[in-house]
Design a protein around this motif. Sequence first.
Motif, PDB file in Angstrom:
ATOM      1  N   SER A 100      63.094  45.146  45.293  1.00 44.16           N
ATOM      2  CA  SER A 100      62.270  44.104  45.913  1.00 44.16           C
ATOM      3  C   SER A 100      62.594  42.718  45.357  1.00 44.16           C
ATOM      4  N   GLN A 135      60.578  53.231  51.120  1.00 40.95           N
ATOM      5  CA  GLN A 135      59.188  53.630  50.919  1.00 40.95           C
ATOM      6  C   GLN A 135      58.949  55.064  51.372  1.00 40.95           C
ATOM      7  N   ARG A 140      59.325  54.314  47.128  1.00 36.69           N
ATOM      8  CA  ARG A 140      59.314  52.954  46.586  1.00 36.69           C
ATOM      9  C   ARG A 140      58.157  52.149  47.172  1.00 36.69           C
ATOM     10  N   ASP A 141      57.809  51.062  46.499  1.00 29.63           N
ATOM     11  CA  ASP A 141      56.793  50.156  47.023  1.00 29.63           C
ATOM     12  C   ASP A 141      57.368  49.344  48.182  1.00 29.63           C
ATOM     13  N   GLU A 142      56.503  48.998  49.108  1.00 36.91           N
ATOM     14  CA  GLU A 142      56.903  48.115  50.203  1.00 36.91           C
ATOM     15  C   GLU A 142      57.269  46.753  49.641  1.00 36.91           C
ATOM     16  N   SER A 309      52.211  48.239  40.569  1.00 37.61           N
ATOM     17  CA  SER A 309      53.166  48.030  41.650  1.00 37.61           C
ATOM     18  C   SER A 309      52.535  47.141  42.712  1.00 37.61           C
ATOM     19  N   SER A 310      53.338  46.717  43.683  1.00 37.67           N
ATOM     20  CA  SER A 310      52.812  45.922  44.793  1.00 37.67           C
ATOM     21  C   SER A 310      51.706  46.677  45.520  1.00 37.67           C
ATOM     22  N   SER A 311      51.904  47.989  45.696  1.00 37.23           N
ATOM     23  CA  SER A 311      50.918  48.792  46.423  1.00 37.23           C
ATOM     24  C   SER A 311      49.613  48.912  45.643  1.00 37.23           C
ATOM     25  N   SER A 312      49.700  49.183  44.332  1.00 36.74           N
ATOM     26  CA  SER A 312      48.478  49.333  43.542  1.00 36.74           C
ATOM     27  C   SER A 312      47.738  48.003  43.433  1.00 36.74           C
ATOM     28  N   SER A 334      48.001  40.620  50.618  1.00 35.48           N
ATOM     29  CA  SER A 334      48.774  41.226  49.541  1.00 35.48           C
ATOM     30  C   SER A 334      48.489  40.435  48.273  1.00 35.48           C
TER      31      SER A 334
END
Length: 386
Positions: A100, A135, A140-142, A309-312, A334
Amino acid sequence: MTQLPITLSRCAISTNVEVDSERAIKVVPKSHDEALNDKQLVDYKDHRVRFLSWLLKVGKIPEKAEGYSPYTVYSTAYRTARFDLWLWEQKGGYKYPPDSDDGAAYMDYLAFSDKSQTSKGKAQEGLQHFSKWLQHTQGRDEWEFEYSFDGSGGNHQPEDYLTREERRDIRQAALNEGNIPAYDTLTANERRGWKLYISNALGKDYEEVTRDDWDRVDGWEITSLVWTSLDAGLRPNEVRNARIEWVDTKNGVLRIPKDESSKNEGNWTVSLTDRTATALSRWLEEREQYKRYEDADTLWLTSHGNPYSSSSLRRLLHRLCNQAGIETANRKMSWYTIRHSVGTYMTKERDLAATKAQLRHKSVQTSMKYDAVPIEDRRDALNKMG
């Protein structure tokens, strides 16, 4: 030039997917052959076959096994290949798959290039397809970007930001987050450590701390993470990379060294509010009690002991928005939403130079995307206009 087979075969590359009478999807453009040695070429080809085949077969709606059209995959293949070659030139050699941070760096490069807005938007769309593949197939994270490009020709801009009121509400919601471990979940040795922490937090003698005092002390981990991000506009990867040595609570700053800064351009000194400095000070004391931080200098970890992570972080923000009554429908919320609010209001209250320093931009041109009048100020102007 290697072209895409209909099957997922990694050995025989023979059957082309025709987009029209003249074009076929290119797995490895000829220009890339010259940039790779034999082993790298085999590895790159293997990844690309799986990536592009996934797009064709299931990429559009993976849950329904609905793929993109051959023409869309043709375009994505071309644009992602250009990104790959650019990345190898920047890194001084082959790297695959990219991450990313690499995608964000490419977007920064495109933002101030002479390419058209449409071209920039299409390039970003290609990276979003690639991120989607990573992903769904590798967990993987977006990928998230600081701004979006309009592939139809519009300008690039921050996708969303928190208003002043929303920032205050998020800060308050974060203050209500976090608990220390329950008394009954701790071993006798762990209780002794927490008892000392609680005695310091409450200003009580160690021997006077009782079981009931456990309910009087809250955790500072989430509060410090959110408040620091509200001040410093931390990117997701900066939350992940943050170390305890960054924190200077005495002077109320974060000191991010060059080798760990997101853009790796130089050392950064980032201002913090007194409230945030206090929260970080309390967290650093509390942090010493958790086993997951033993032998680690990471500033924040999830409850499972993993880096954020970006998602968390997105889930955390949405949870805070829900608690604060902030509507998230029809908004792209986000972790960058927090960063965008810092840039928007720092520019309004001070200037672009202040925004550049606080958000750690290499160029003031990057900061210029925040040089706009916030929506509530425009609403006030309309009300005054009658």
